[in-house]
Write an enzyme that holds these catalytic residues in place. Structure first.
Site, PDB file in Angstrom:
ATOM      1  N   TYR A 193       0.832  -1.203   0.000  1.00 21.66           N
ATOM      2  CA  TYR A 193       0.000   0.000   0.000  1.00 21.66           C
ATOM      3  C   TYR A 193       0.867   1.253   0.000  1.00 21.66           C
ATOM      4  O   TYR A 193       1.806   1.384   0.789  1.00 21.66           O
ATOM      5  CB  TYR A 193      -0.924   0.025   1.224  1.00 21.66           C
ATOM      6  CG  TYR A 193      -1.614   1.362   1.397  1.00 21.66           C
ATOM      7  CD1 TYR A 193      -2.678   1.716   0.567  1.00 21.66           C
ATOM      8  CD2 TYR A 193      -1.171   2.294   2.334  1.00 21.66           C
ATOM      9  CE1 TYR A 193      -3.285   2.953   0.675  1.00 21.66           C
ATOM     10  CE2 TYR A 193      -1.773   3.536   2.457  1.00 21.66           C
ATOM     11  CZ  TYR A 193      -2.826   3.858   1.622  1.00 21.66           C
ATOM     12  OH  TYR A 193      -3.422   5.077   1.724  1.00 21.66           O
TER      13      TYR A 193
ATOM     14  N   GLY B  43      -5.683   5.664  -0.055  1.00 20.41           N
ATOM     15  CA  GLY B  43      -7.061   5.725   0.411  1.00 20.41           C
ATOM     16  C   GLY B  43      -7.950   4.789  -0.374  1.00 20.41           C
ATOM     17  O   GLY B  43      -7.649   3.600  -0.545  1.00 20.41           O
TER      18      GLY B  43
END
Length: 507
Positions: free
Chosen positions: A64, A71
């Site tokens: 990530y 997000g």
């Protein structure tokens, strides 16, 4: 704005290792421009953390914020050749802060706290990027950071993005008294911008360093405020001939909250030797609550201050990044950036500071109200012709009323963001900023109490009967505002006194 410091003036050096930064060291850096260095052990951890990130990227693992969007866009994969651009775009997109810029002191706190967090070695930052962050701090490059726009999760994205843009030669900074484009500020200081690598933008802005920086400064100011409140109470007791029995250690031991006795012990020490203080039954049996309950009310505020200080000290030496590069090589996503621990602490500090002002305003009323004090109405030498300190009490009342609005907890609110991926946020930065507003207002109220007590002592010509410690403090107050012999505009003196009370601790 803060004056730039020359290298010769930077005689103090604070070593950052991510684990042991203290409030005192933070003050040295923020206020006295002490230089910072990263410890050798921390550099080893930083290099190892970076190596782990590069290995994971080279192996094609999905991480990530490294090779994915952010997000709600975390399911979008990013090509290997674009991972640097992804980080630059993150800084640019998140630099949406608005409002008045944060003061240079807060920006310096943000810089050192972010450097200290990165020095822990869990963020995957490159050594050259971290070194540039430290160099900006040491050379007095202060990014222009708008004060509003942070939700307090995923950390302080907007404020930290404005801070981090300087490192890539964008944004704006204050350097040697000028507001300059980031690239120009770096060049004038003899520095060069960096080109971000994988994860570095996220490592720079995913954290709580804005709310923690504001909070750390607020904690110190609140400590000074609490000591000033205790001293103001002593002056009022001298002026009104307060009863000392309510501060008896034997009495307070029956309700063993340690902060109650700390306040009472401080007041007993400061009032030692006074010929103004009375015993129970000598003039009256009991004082009003605003005097008799000083240990209980002030002590409770000190309890709240202690809780808030503990959380700030923990956060100053914490990793608040996401994802986090663990020592075993795993890169895990979590919620370490969430500001709730600081949000609750700052909301509690707001209430504590507001209460120091609330009870102070009630003591002000007892000083200026002739029906309660037995003194000249509103402490005027010629009441009627003169208003004396009548409207000083109005100002105190207005300040405590404003504080009651500001003391509403910011942390009870949450507005979902990023298409509901980030569906609970802390509002901790709002709480921290409000805490400083309340503390500043409370300091003005305490200053008004000291002025009123000083005037009451003057009208009674009681200076020679004061305790040595309170007489010493009275003389300091009178250097700022002498006794009033006629009506005089005193707003400037109130502000000067309030700022002096916040700047240094009364001991």
């Amino acid at each position: 704005m803060d004056e730039p410091v020359t290298q010769a003036e930077q005689v103090e050096v604070v070593e950052l290792d991510g684990d042991r930064l203290s409030r005192a060291e933070l003050r040295l850096i923020v206020e006295r421009k002490a230089a910072c260095v990263i410890s050798e052990e921390a550099w080893i951890r930083v290099h190892e953390s970076r190596r782990r990130i590069e290995e994971q990227v080279a192996a094609g693992k999905i991480i990530y914020g490294v090779n994915t969007g952010f997000g709600k866009l975390s399911d979008v994969s990013i090509d290997a050749e674009d991972v640097g651009l992804l980080q630059l775009n993150l800084l640019r997109a998140d630099a949406v802060g608005v409002g008045e810029p944060l003061p240079a002191s807060v920006v310096r706190a943000m810089l050192v706290l972010r450097a200290n967090a990165l020095a822990k070695g869990y963020s995957g930052i490159r050594a050259e990027t971290l070194q540039l962050l430290v160099d900006c701090l040491n050379r007095g490059i202060h990014p222009i950071v708008p004060s509003k726009g942070s939700l307090g999760a995923s950390g302080d994205l907007a404020p930290l993005a404005h801070m981090a843009l300087i490192l890539v030669g964008e944004g704006y900074a204050e350097y040697e008294g000028e507001r300059l484009p980031g690239k120009v500020a770096l060049e004038r200081a003899g520095l060069a911008a960096v080109k971000l690598g994988a994860k570095e933008g996220l490592a720079l802005i995913n954290g709580t360093q804005c709310m923690t920086g504001v909070g750390a400064i607020a904690i110190t100011e609140a400590e000074h405020l609490g000591l000033a409140a205790d001293m103001a109470a002593c002056l009022t007791m001298e002026a009104l001939r307060g009863i000392i029995d309510a501060f008896s250690p034997e009495l307070l031991a029956t309700r063993p909250h340690k902060e109650l006795e700390l306040v009472a012990g401080r007041i007993r020490t400061w009032l030692d030797g006074s010929r103004r203080i009375t015993q129970q039954g000598e003039l009256r049996v009991q004082d009003a609550y605003s005097i008799r309950c000083i240990p209980q009310v002030h002590g409770a505020s000190w309890q709240a201050w202690g809780y808030a200080e503990d959380k700030i000290l923990t956060e100053m030496n914490a990793t608040t990044d996401n994802p986090i590069v663990l020592e075993d090589g795993r890169v895990l996503s979590g919620g370490q950036f969430h500001g709730q621990p600081i949000a609750l602490a700052m909301d509690l500090l707001k209430i504590a500071a507001a209460e120091w002002a609330n009870i102070s305003e009630r003591r002000i009323e007892r000083l200026v109200n002739p029906q309660l004090s037995g003194l000249s109405p509103f402490l005027a030498p010629n009441p009627g012709l003169e208003c004396g300190l009548m409207v000083a009490q109005y100002a105190a009342a207005a300040l405590v009323s404003e504080n009651k609005v500001l003391a509403h907890p910011a942390s009870v609110d949450s507005i979902p963001s990023s298409a509901n991926q980030e569906d609970h946020v802390s509002m901790g930065t709002i709480a921290a900023r409000q805490s400083r507003e309340i503390i500043a207002n409370a300091a003005r109220v305490i200053a008004i109490e000291m002025i009123c007590a000083s005037q009451a002592i003057y009208l009674q010509q009681a200076e020679d009967d004061l305790a040595p410690r309170t007489r010493q403090h009275l003389e300091w107050v009178r250097e700022i505002i002498p006794p009033l012999t006629t009506d005089t505009a005193i707003s400037e003196q109130i502000e000067i006194l309030a700022q002096a009370l916040l700047a240094e601790a009364i001991v």
